[in-house]
Design an enzyme around this catalytic site. Structure first.
Site, PDB file in Angstrom:
ATOM      1  N   SER A  95       0.841  -1.191   0.000  1.00  0.00           N
ATOM      2  CA  SER A  95       0.000   0.000   0.000  1.00  0.00           C
ATOM      3  C   SER A  95       0.878   1.243   0.000  1.00  0.00           C
ATOM      4  CB  SER A  95      -0.897   0.004   1.245  1.00  0.00           C
ATOM      5  OG  SER A  95      -1.449   1.285   1.469  1.00  0.00           O
ATOM      6  N   SER A  96       0.343   2.330  -0.541  1.00  0.00           N
ATOM      7  CA  SER A  96       1.093   3.590  -0.565  1.00  0.00           C
ATOM      8  C   SER A  96       1.306   4.171   0.823  1.00  0.00           C
ATOM      9  CB  SER A  96       0.359   4.619  -1.436  1.00  0.00           C
ATOM     10  OG  SER A  96      -0.925   4.889  -0.903  1.00  0.00           O
ATOM     11  N   CYS A  97       0.629   3.628   1.835  1.00  0.00           N
ATOM     12  CA  CYS A  97       0.807   4.138   3.194  1.00  0.00           C
ATOM     13  C   CYS A  97       2.179   3.801   3.764  1.00  0.00           C
ATOM     14  CB  CYS A  97      -0.290   3.630   4.124  1.00  0.00           C
ATOM     15  SG  CYS A  97      -0.191   1.867   4.491  1.00  0.00           S
ATOM     16  N   TYR A 111      -0.350  -0.787  10.162  1.00  0.00           N
ATOM     17  CA  TYR A 111      -0.452  -1.522   8.896  1.00  0.00           C
ATOM     18  C   TYR A 111       0.755  -1.215   8.018  1.00  0.00           C
ATOM     19  CZ  TYR A 111      -2.402  -2.987   4.378  1.00  0.00           C
ATOM     20  OH  TYR A 111      -2.605  -3.592   3.153  1.00  0.00           O
ATOM     21  N   LYS A 163       3.679  -3.742   6.367  1.00  0.00           N
ATOM     22  CA  LYS A 163       3.940  -3.829   4.935  1.00  0.00           C
ATOM     23  C   LYS A 163       5.385  -3.482   4.592  1.00  0.00           C
ATOM     24  CE  LYS A 163       0.160  -5.451   3.309  1.00  0.00           C
ATOM     25  NZ  LYS A 163       0.176  -6.751   2.607  1.00  0.00           N
ATOM     26  N   HIS A 167     -12.703   1.714   3.397  1.00  0.00           N
ATOM     27  CA  HIS A 167     -11.948   2.881   2.958  1.00  0.00           C
ATOM     28  C   HIS A 167     -12.901   3.954   2.423  1.00  0.00           C
ATOM     29  CE1 HIS A 167      -7.893   1.286   3.487  1.00  0.00           C
ATOM     30  NE2 HIS A 167      -8.372   0.122   3.077  1.00  0.00           N
TER      31      HIS A 167
END
Length: 317
Positions: free
Chosen positions: A108-110, A137, A141, A180
């Site tokens: 994920s871009s997070c 999270y 990742k 989301h």
């Protein structure tokens, strides 16, 4: 890679995994493996090891994760950190130990810092602090990305990580407590429409910028990574275009046909001010998205309407 290659898709019933499965089938891949969480608990190291030994897949696509929005991440930090680390570590280490040469890890871009320069480049990883609302999270990742990078560096295996921007589409999570922003908005506007076009209250100020990618485009990127040897360990997957949350709300309102007022609750958090992906690395090696946002929202809403009874049963019990 041939059409009989044995491919295991972890998380094949989730939004991303299901899209990857559909895309592989449509391209003629015939030897796909999927296990439900009841059949295989990915948090159990021995169970995953036994599965690998028995099935002997040639490729693993890791689309399995415990996911959720700001509220869920904030309320269950330990579960989001530990369960995701268990899932991915068991999958990655197990694959490595049985000699699997190709592993595609989805994140994920997070993973990028909260205030990283925009657009987000792959090299910004670990250069600053994360967004607090989803750091648990994100940390999980990041460890997955680094594990795949380490195997690639030390053992020269094709372990690659694809980091998508915000995804949406068929089989999304429409539960208002854990979803989301885009599917949550879609559901809110739909329910307000059928409730005499009542007012819709949304979190935050509406000013943050977000990028969205239709999940079928993500699946196409996964297949591209499957069928090609990508030269680097980490790639951003997105459109390279973003939109204000306020504009997103207005687009979803238009698609659903809601005609009531939109109210913004500024006491609720906005999250990261902007998360635009630099997708130049994927473009340079030959892949780009194909579905524009409004068209993707229309397709998602159509799926939502066709499956609304099942969504209510599955997501709200």
């Amino acid at each position: 890679m041939n059409k009989n290659t044995k491919i295991y898709i972890a998380g094949h019933r989730g939004m991303v995994g299901a899209a990857v499965w559909r895309a592989l089938e449509s391209k003629g891949y015939k030897n796909l493996i999927g296990k439900t969480s009841a059949e295989l608990d990915l948090r159990n190291q021995q169970a995953v090891s036994d599965f690998y030994q028995e099935e002997q897949p040639e490729v693993v696509i890791d689309a399995a994760a415990k996911v959720g929005g700001i509220l869920a991440n904030n309320d269950f930090p330990y579960q989001f950190l530990m369960e995701n680390m268990l899932i991915q570590n068991n999958l990655i280490d197990g694959a490595f130990k049985v000699g699997i040469e190709k592993f595609i890890f989805l994140g994920s871009s997070c993973i990028y810092p909260k205030f990283a320069p925009q657009p987000l480049k792959e090299e910004y990883l670990l250069t600053d602090s994360l967004e607090p609302t989803n750091e648990w999270y994100a940390l999980a990742k990041i460890t997955g990305v680094k594990a795949c990078q380490a195997i690639r560096k030390q053992y020269n295996k094709e372990y690659v990580s694809l980091m998508p921007t915000n995804l949406y589409g068929s089989f999304d999570n429409f539960d208002l407590q854990s979803s989301h922003v885009l599917p949550a908005m879609l559901r809110k506007f739909h329910e307000a429409k059928i409730n005499n076009h009542s007012e819709v209250t949304l979190w935050g100020s509406g000013t943050p910028m977000r990028e969205f990618l239709f999940v079928d485009d993500m699946a196409a990127a996964v297949i591209y990574a499957l069928e090609n040897n990508l030269p680097e360990y980490l790639y951003n997957i997105g459109t390279g275009k973003d939109i204000k949350i306020k504009e997103l709300a207005e687009t979803i309102q238009k698609v659903t046909g809601h005609q009531g007022k939109i109210l913004w609750d500024a006491s609720k958090p906005d999250g990261t001010p902007r998360k635009l992906m630099d997708v130049s690395k994927m473009k340079e090696i030959g892949w780009r998205y194909s579905t524009e946002l409004e068209d993707g929202i229309q397709k998602t809403y159509q799926w939502f309407l066709e499956n609304i009874d099942n969504i209510k049963e599955v997501r709200l019990t």
